[in-house]
Design a protein around this motif. Structure first.
Motif, PDB file in Angstrom:
ATOM      1  N   GLY A   1       0.779  -1.237   0.000  1.00 43.75           N
ATOM      2  CA  GLY A   1       0.000   0.000   0.000  1.00 43.75           C
ATOM      3  C   GLY A   1       0.805   1.279   0.000  1.00 43.75           C
ATOM      4  N   GLU A   2       2.119   1.187   0.095  1.00 44.98           N
ATOM      5  CA  GLU A   2       2.976   2.379   0.154  1.00 44.98           C
ATOM      6  C   GLU A   2       3.841   2.460  -1.093  1.00 44.98           C
ATOM      7  N   ASP A   3       3.796   3.613  -1.772  1.00 40.13           N
ATOM      8  CA  ASP A   3       4.665   3.816  -2.926  1.00 40.13           C
ATOM      9  C   ASP A   3       6.071   4.101  -2.414  1.00 40.13           C
ATOM     10  N   ILE A   4       6.952   3.095  -2.507  1.00 44.19           N
ATOM     11  CA  ILE A   4       8.257   3.240  -1.881  1.00 44.19           C
ATOM     12  C   ILE A   4       9.175   4.163  -2.667  1.00 44.19           C
ATOM     13  N   LEU A   5       8.753   4.590  -3.861  1.00 44.49           N
ATOM     14  CA  LEU A   5       9.589   5.543  -4.601  1.00 44.49           C
ATOM     15  C   LEU A   5       9.570   6.913  -3.931  1.00 44.49           C
ATOM     16  N   GLY A   6       8.583   7.120  -3.050  1.00 48.82           N
ATOM     17  CA  GLY A   6       8.533   8.374  -2.306  1.00 48.82           C
ATOM     18  C   GLY A   6       9.137   8.260  -0.924  1.00 48.82           C
ATOM     19  N   ALA A   7       9.667   7.096  -0.588  1.00 58.42           N
ATOM     20  CA  ALA A   7      10.226   6.887   0.746  1.00 58.42           C
ATOM     21  C   ALA A   7      11.580   7.564   0.881  1.00 58.42           C
ATOM     22  N   GLY A   8      11.793   8.219   2.018  1.00 60.21           N
ATOM     23  CA  GLY A   8      13.090   8.805   2.304  1.00 60.21           C
ATOM     24  C   GLY A   8      14.096   7.753   2.721  1.00 60.21           C
ATOM     25  N   LYS A   9      15.342   8.168   2.951  1.00 59.86           N
ATOM     26  CA  LYS A   9      16.403   7.216   3.282  1.00 59.86           C
ATOM     27  C   LYS A   9      16.108   6.452   4.564  1.00 59.86           C
ATOM     28  N   ARG A  10      15.558   7.134   5.552  1.00 56.87           N
ATOM     29  CA  ARG A  10      15.276   6.471   6.831  1.00 56.87           C
ATOM     30  C   ARG A  10      14.198   5.408   6.661  1.00 56.87           C
ATOM     31  N   ARG A  11      13.133   5.776   5.955  1.00 54.39           N
ATOM     32  CA  ARG A  11      12.051   4.818   5.727  1.00 54.39           C
ATOM     33  C   ARG A  11      12.536   3.646   4.881  1.00 54.39           C
ATOM     34  N   LEU A  12      13.385   3.916   3.917  1.00 59.95           N
ATOM     35  CA  LEU A  12      13.907   2.858   3.057  1.00 59.95           C
ATOM     36  C   LEU A  12      14.759   1.884   3.873  1.00 59.95           C
ATOM     37  N   ARG A  13      15.537   2.389   4.802  1.00 59.40           N
ATOM     38  CA  ARG A  13      16.314   1.515   5.684  1.00 59.40           C
ATOM     39  C   ARG A  13      15.388   0.622   6.506  1.00 59.40           C
ATOM     40  N   GLU A  14      14.298   1.193   7.005  1.00 63.73           N
ATOM     41  CA  GLU A  14      13.342   0.411   7.793  1.00 63.73           C
ATOM     42  C   GLU A  14      12.745  -0.707   6.955  1.00 63.73           C
ATOM     43  N   LEU A  15      12.377  -0.386   5.712  1.00 67.88           N
ATOM     44  CA  LEU A  15      11.800  -1.394   4.823  1.00 67.88           C
ATOM     45  C   LEU A  15      12.786  -2.521   4.563  1.00 67.88           C
ATOM     46  N   ARG A  16      14.035  -2.175   4.318  1.00 64.20           N
ATOM     47  CA  ARG A  16      15.051  -3.187   4.020  1.00 64.20           C
ATOM     48  C   ARG A  16      15.378  -4.039   5.244  1.00 64.20           C
ATOM     49  N   ARG A  17      15.264  -3.463   6.418  1.00 63.29           N
ATOM     50  CA  ARG A  17      15.578  -4.211   7.636  1.00 63.29           C
ATOM     51  C   ARG A  17      14.416  -5.080   8.108  1.00 63.29           C
ATOM     52  N   HIS A  18      13.192  -4.665   7.809  1.00 64.74           N
ATOM     53  CA  HIS A  18      12.029  -5.333   8.388  1.00 64.74           C
ATOM     54  C   HIS A  18      11.081  -5.972   7.377  1.00 64.74           C
ATOM     55  N   LYS A  19      11.028  -5.472   6.147  1.00 62.28           N
ATOM     56  CA  LYS A  19       9.960  -5.877   5.237  1.00 62.28           C
ATOM     57  C   LYS A  19      10.420  -6.762   4.085  1.00 62.28           C
ATOM     58  N   PHE A  20      11.613  -6.539   3.558  1.00 61.80           N
ATOM     59  CA  PHE A  20      12.076  -7.395   2.470  1.00 61.80           C
ATOM     60  C   PHE A  20      13.570  -7.666   2.571  1.00 61.80           C
ATOM     61  N   SER A  21      13.949  -8.836   2.041  1.00 64.50           N
ATOM     62  CA  SER A  21      15.357  -9.249   2.023  1.00 64.50           C
ATOM     63  C   SER A  21      15.710  -9.732   0.628  1.00 64.50           C
ATOM     64  N   MET A  22      17.011  -9.705   0.330  1.00 62.72           N
ATOM     65  CA  MET A  22      17.480 -10.151  -0.985  1.00 62.72           C
ATOM     66  C   MET A  22      18.495 -11.277  -0.848  1.00 62.72           C
ATOM     67  N   VAL A  23      18.428 -12.204  -1.797  1.00 63.83           N
ATOM     68  CA  VAL A  23      19.413 -13.277  -1.908  1.00 63.83           C
ATOM     69  C   VAL A  23      20.079 -13.113  -3.271  1.00 63.83           C
ATOM     70  N   PHE A  24      21.408 -12.943  -3.280  1.00 62.39           N
ATOM     71  CA  PHE A  24      22.130 -12.631  -4.504  1.00 62.39           C
ATOM     72  C   PHE A  24      22.877 -13.854  -5.042  1.00 62.39           C
TER      73      PHE A  24
END
Length: 345
Positions: free
Chosen positions: A92-115
């Motif tokens: 429900g959130e357009d993450i292209l408008g997320a600031g750096k702090r919010r983006l860090r929160e998303l990466r730490r809590h909402k999604f992870s990557m496997v490379f």
């Protein structure tokens, strides 16, 4: 999609080059091919007007050949690469408008990557590599080690907690990367060609591991690959890309049974149709002389799995969903697919 979505992507663009932002705004430039755009502007459109939705618990596969834009696309979804235009709506959130702090929160809590390259910390033991995301999040040592042990067991690495990455095989290192991604309990897991560097047998084992983990933990997954057989094994739906554009999105049987164009048709040409197509693709309308008191099967049964039932029946097998007769299947329809007599449509 009619169901609730976890990820909704709309008209996504990623253009590299000087004044890249002008390309999505210009109908004239948008209409140019990749080669024409480079010649005219010096810009490269890696992702062009891509739109799709991902449902909760779905394994959504993006595939294409090298240069198709698939890896750039997944990096846009996490903003490891900044999109040029469009929307990426996450829960429900357009993450292209997320600031750096919010983006860090998303990466730490909402999604992870496997490379593909694992990205393990070489001087940390397995258990500390797995717990790293929790450490960054601020969890106590007791909390992160307890959770790390749980996911190490989940991915089959018991006994290797205190090994270092260089003491492990490639497949085991990738299990560590998978465990690290799972440890933070994200809503979505992104996989960027994670098994491409592995040999075929280990690669198949890791595919089986993803299937098992998805069955056990039910995470939403976005999986990037160039391998069609991998896409068909793992994906609930598959998005095929070419030159930055989406060509077709659908289930495996939809891609094989109704390819959108010659590009997709070429992609799926060597796929064993009986292992992918379901009965809804081969059933026919009942005829007046059909005796309709034979066995019943569902429309989503794979042709391969229906062969024995159909060939053993002395009358048409009914294809039924929720008590409604959809069609019938006989040996004629089944053998046409099994022997690949029928040319791809």
């Amino acid at each position: 999609m009619t169901t609730e979505t976890v990820i909704s992507v709309r008209d996504l663009w990623k253009v590299f080059g000087h004044k890249a932002e002008l390309v999505p705004r210009s109908d004239e430039l948008k209409a140019l091919s990749r080669r024409e755009l480079i010649e005219r502007t010096g810009c490269t459109a890696a992702v062009r007007e891509v739109s799709f939705d991902v449902a909760p618990g779905e394994v959504f596969v993006v595939m294409g050949l090298s240069g198709s834009g698939k890896s750039t696309l997944v990096r846009c979804l996490t903003r490891l690469v900044e999109p040029t235009a469009g929307q990426v709506v996450f829960e429900g959130e357009d993450i292209l408008g997320a600031g750096k702090r919010r983006l860090r929160e998303l990466r730490r809590h909402k999604f992870s990557m496997v490379f593909q390259n694992f990205g393990l910390l070489p001087y940390r033991q397995v258990i500390d590599n797995v717990a790293y995301g929790l450490e960054i999040r601020g969890a106590t040592k007791t909390q992160r080690l307890r959770r790390a042990r749980e996911v190490i067991e989940l991915v089959g690495l018991e006994g290797y907690e205190h090994s270092f990455p260089d003491q492990l095989s490639g497949g085991m290192q990738q299990r560590v990367g998978l465990a690290r991604a799972l440890a933070v309990d994200p809503d979505v897991l992104y996989f960027d060609e994670p098994f491409s560097a592995l040999d075929p047998l280990i690669r198949r084992d890791m595919q089986n591991e993803v299937i098992r983990l998805h069955r056990e933990v039910g995470k939403t997954m976005v999986f990037i690959t160039h391998d069609l057989s991998e896409a068909l094994r793992l994906g609930d739906r598959i998005l095929i890309m070419r030159d930055g554009r989406q060509v077709q999105c659908g289930t495996g049987d939809e891609l094989v049974g109704a390819p959108a164009d010659d590009y997709v048709r070429d992609f799926v040409r060597d796929v064993p149709r009986a292992s992918v197509l379901t009965l809804r693709w081969v059933m026919r309308e009942p005829r007046p002389d059909d005796v309709l008191d034979g066995p019943e099967l569902g429309p989503d049964v794979i042709v391969r799995d229906a062969v024995r039932t159909v060939l053993a029946a002395d009358r048409p097998v009914k294809v039924v969903r929720d008590g409604t007769l959809l069609g019938v299947v006989t040996a004629e329809e089944i053998l046409t697919v099994v022997t690949d007599v029928e040319a791809a449509a």
